[in-house]
Design a protein around this motif. Sequence first.
Motif, PDB file in Angstrom:
ATOM      1  N   GLU A  27       4.675   8.377 -38.985  1.00 57.68           N
ATOM      2  CA  GLU A  27       5.874   9.207 -38.840  1.00 57.68           C
ATOM      3  C   GLU A  27       5.733  10.258 -37.733  1.00 57.68           C
ATOM      4  O   GLU A  27       6.742  10.720 -37.200  1.00 57.68           O
ATOM      5  CB  GLU A  27       6.209   9.891 -40.172  1.00 57.68           C
ATOM      6  CG  GLU A  27       6.698   8.913 -41.207  1.00 57.68           C
ATOM      7  CD  GLU A  27       6.912   9.514 -42.586  1.00 57.68           C
ATOM      8  OE1 GLU A  27       7.612   8.868 -43.386  1.00 57.68           O
ATOM      9  OE2 GLU A  27       6.369  10.609 -42.877  1.00 57.68           O
ATOM     10  N   PRO A  32       4.346   5.669 -28.239  1.00 57.59           N
ATOM     11  CA  PRO A  32       4.465   4.389 -28.949  1.00 57.59           C
ATOM     12  C   PRO A  32       3.316   3.430 -28.647  1.00 57.59           C
ATOM     13  O   PRO A  32       2.677   3.507 -27.609  1.00 57.59           O
ATOM     14  CB  PRO A  32       5.798   3.832 -28.456  1.00 57.59           C
ATOM     15  CG  PRO A  32       6.074   4.525 -27.180  1.00 57.59           C
ATOM     16  CD  PRO A  32       5.372   5.854 -27.229  1.00 57.59           C
ATOM     17  N   GLN A  54      11.901   2.591 -45.342  1.00 56.67           N
ATOM     18  CA  GLN A  54      11.794   3.821 -44.562  1.00 56.67           C
ATOM     19  C   GLN A  54      10.475   3.876 -43.790  1.00 56.67           C
ATOM     20  O   GLN A  54      10.442   4.288 -42.631  1.00 56.67           O
ATOM     21  CB  GLN A  54      11.936   5.054 -45.469  1.00 56.67           C
ATOM     22  CG  GLN A  54      13.328   5.237 -46.023  1.00 56.67           C
ATOM     23  CD  GLN A  54      13.613   4.391 -47.279  1.00 56.67           C
ATOM     24  OE1 GLN A  54      12.830   3.565 -47.716  1.00 56.67           O
ATOM     25  NE2 GLN A  54      14.792   4.615 -47.851  1.00 56.67           N
ATOM     26  N   GLU A  57      10.689   1.327 -40.931  1.00 54.42           N
ATOM     27  CA  GLU A  57      11.537   1.847 -39.853  1.00 54.42           C
ATOM     28  C   GLU A  57      10.752   2.831 -38.996  1.00 54.42           C
ATOM     29  O   GLU A  57      10.901   2.861 -37.772  1.00 54.42           O
ATOM     30  CB  GLU A  57      12.794   2.492 -40.439  1.00 54.42           C
ATOM     31  CG  GLU A  57      13.771   1.462 -40.983  1.00 54.42           C
ATOM     32  CD  GLU A  57      14.891   2.043 -41.829  1.00 54.42           C
ATOM     33  OE1 GLU A  57      14.807   3.227 -42.246  1.00 54.42           O
ATOM     34  OE2 GLU A  57      15.861   1.291 -42.097  1.00 54.42           O
ATOM     35  N   ALA A  58       9.874   3.628 -39.618  1.00 54.30           N
ATOM     36  CA  ALA A  58       9.006   4.540 -38.859  1.00 54.30           C
ATOM     37  C   ALA A  58       8.002   3.744 -38.026  1.00 54.30           C
ATOM     38  O   ALA A  58       7.713   4.100 -36.879  1.00 54.30           O
ATOM     39  CB  ALA A  58       8.286   5.507 -39.800  1.00 54.30           C
ATOM     40  N   ARG A  60       8.520   0.779 -36.797  1.00 57.89           N
ATOM     41  CA  ARG A  60       9.297   0.244 -35.670  1.00 57.89           C
ATOM     42  C   ARG A  60       9.529   1.297 -34.588  1.00 57.89           C
ATOM     43  O   ARG A  60       9.417   1.014 -33.404  1.00 57.89           O
ATOM     44  CB  ARG A  60      10.625  -0.309 -36.178  1.00 57.89           C
ATOM     45  CG  ARG A  60      11.391  -0.995 -35.088  1.00 57.89           C
ATOM     46  CD  ARG A  60      12.620  -1.646 -35.611  1.00 57.89           C
ATOM     47  NE  ARG A  60      13.415  -2.079 -34.469  1.00 57.89           N
ATOM     48  CZ  ARG A  60      14.140  -3.160 -34.444  1.00 57.89           C
ATOM     49  NH1 ARG A  60      14.198  -3.938 -35.484  1.00 57.89           N
ATOM     50  NH2 ARG A  60      14.829  -3.474 -33.377  1.00 57.89           N
ATOM     51  N   ARG A  61       9.823   2.525 -34.993  1.00 58.56           N
ATOM     52  CA  ARG A  61       9.996   3.613 -34.016  1.00 58.56           C
ATOM     53  C   ARG A  61       8.692   3.924 -33.292  1.00 58.56           C
ATOM     54  O   ARG A  61       8.704   4.397 -32.162  1.00 58.56           O
ATOM     55  CB  ARG A  61      10.511   4.878 -34.704  1.00 58.56           C
ATOM     56  CG  ARG A  61      11.973   4.811 -35.104  1.00 58.56           C
ATOM     57  CD  ARG A  61      12.490   6.162 -35.577  1.00 58.56           C
ATOM     58  NE  ARG A  61      11.753   6.722 -36.702  1.00 58.56           N
ATOM     59  CZ  ARG A  61      12.000   6.471 -37.988  1.00 58.56           C
ATOM     60  NH1 ARG A  61      12.989   5.649 -38.324  1.00 58.56           N
ATOM     61  NH2 ARG A  61      11.295   7.045 -38.931  1.00 58.56           N
ATOM     62  N   ALA A  62       7.555   3.658 -33.934  1.00 60.45           N
ATOM     63  CA  ALA A  62       6.243   3.952 -33.352  1.00 60.45           C
ATOM     64  C   ALA A  62       5.762   2.854 -32.407  1.00 60.45           C
ATOM     65  O   ALA A  62       4.689   2.966 -31.824  1.00 60.45           O
ATOM     66  CB  ALA A  62       5.218   4.173 -34.463  1.00 60.45           C
ATOM     67  N   LYS A  64       6.282   0.194 -29.025  1.00 58.44           N
ATOM     68  CA  LYS A  64       6.989  -0.003 -27.758  1.00 58.44           C
ATOM     69  C   LYS A  64       8.028  -1.102 -27.961  1.00 58.44           C
ATOM     70  O   LYS A  64       7.886  -1.938 -28.862  1.00 58.44           O
ATOM     71  CB  LYS A  64       5.999  -0.402 -26.668  1.00 58.44           C
ATOM     72  CG  LYS A  64       5.095   0.731 -26.266  1.00 58.44           C
ATOM     73  CD  LYS A  64       4.163   0.314 -25.146  1.00 58.44           C
ATOM     74  CE  LYS A  64       3.294   1.491 -24.739  1.00 58.44           C
ATOM     75  NZ  LYS A  64       2.328   1.123 -23.708  1.00 58.44           N
TER      76      LYS A  64
END
Length: 169
Positions: A27, A32, A54, A57-58, A60-62, A64
Motif C-alpha cells: 500500500e 512501481p 482491496q 487492487e493495491a 496492481r497499483r504497485a 508498472k
Amino acid sequence: RDLHSFPTRRSSDLMRAHVRDGRKFIEEVAEPYDLIFLDAFSADSIPRQLTTRQFLEAVRRAMKPGGGVVANLWSQSSNPLYQPMVNTYREVFEQLYLLDVPGAGNVILFGLPWREPLGRDELERRTEELVRRWGFKLDLPWMVRQGFESAGPKRIGGRVLVDERGATP
C-alpha cells in the motif's frame, strides 16, 4: 516489524526482498515494480488481509503498466480459499494463468493487468526471459510446459474476498 531490505543471493540491484507487513508495504509503494511475488501462504495459514480485492487492487497499483503478479496459492485440495482467491484475482486482473506444479500440491498464479491474452508458447518465452534476466532458480518455463492453464474469462458470480466492513487489516 520494521522494513528490512537486503539483496538476494545474486547480489543484484534488480531484486530485493523486503521483510515487513506485506499489505502495508504494498500500500505504501512509491516506485512501481515490474514483477511482484506473493508467497505468504502455506497449506495451513493464509493471511486473510493478503487475499482480498482491496489488497490486490493495491498490488496492481504497485506494478508498472506492463508488469505482473506471481502468487503461490496452493492447490484446491489444501487451500479452502482457493476458488474464492482465484475469483478475486479474476476480478482485479485482465489475464489470469494457473500453473499446476506437478507433485508439489502448489498452484502458481500469474495475474496480468492487460487484455492481450498469452498462449502457452508466449508465456513460456516470457518466463524464460525472466529466469535468464533475474537468475531465478525456479524453472518457470518447465512449469508452463507441464501445467499451464488459462483461468478463462471473468465469471459472473462466485465469491470474491473483500475486506470486512470497518475492519483495518
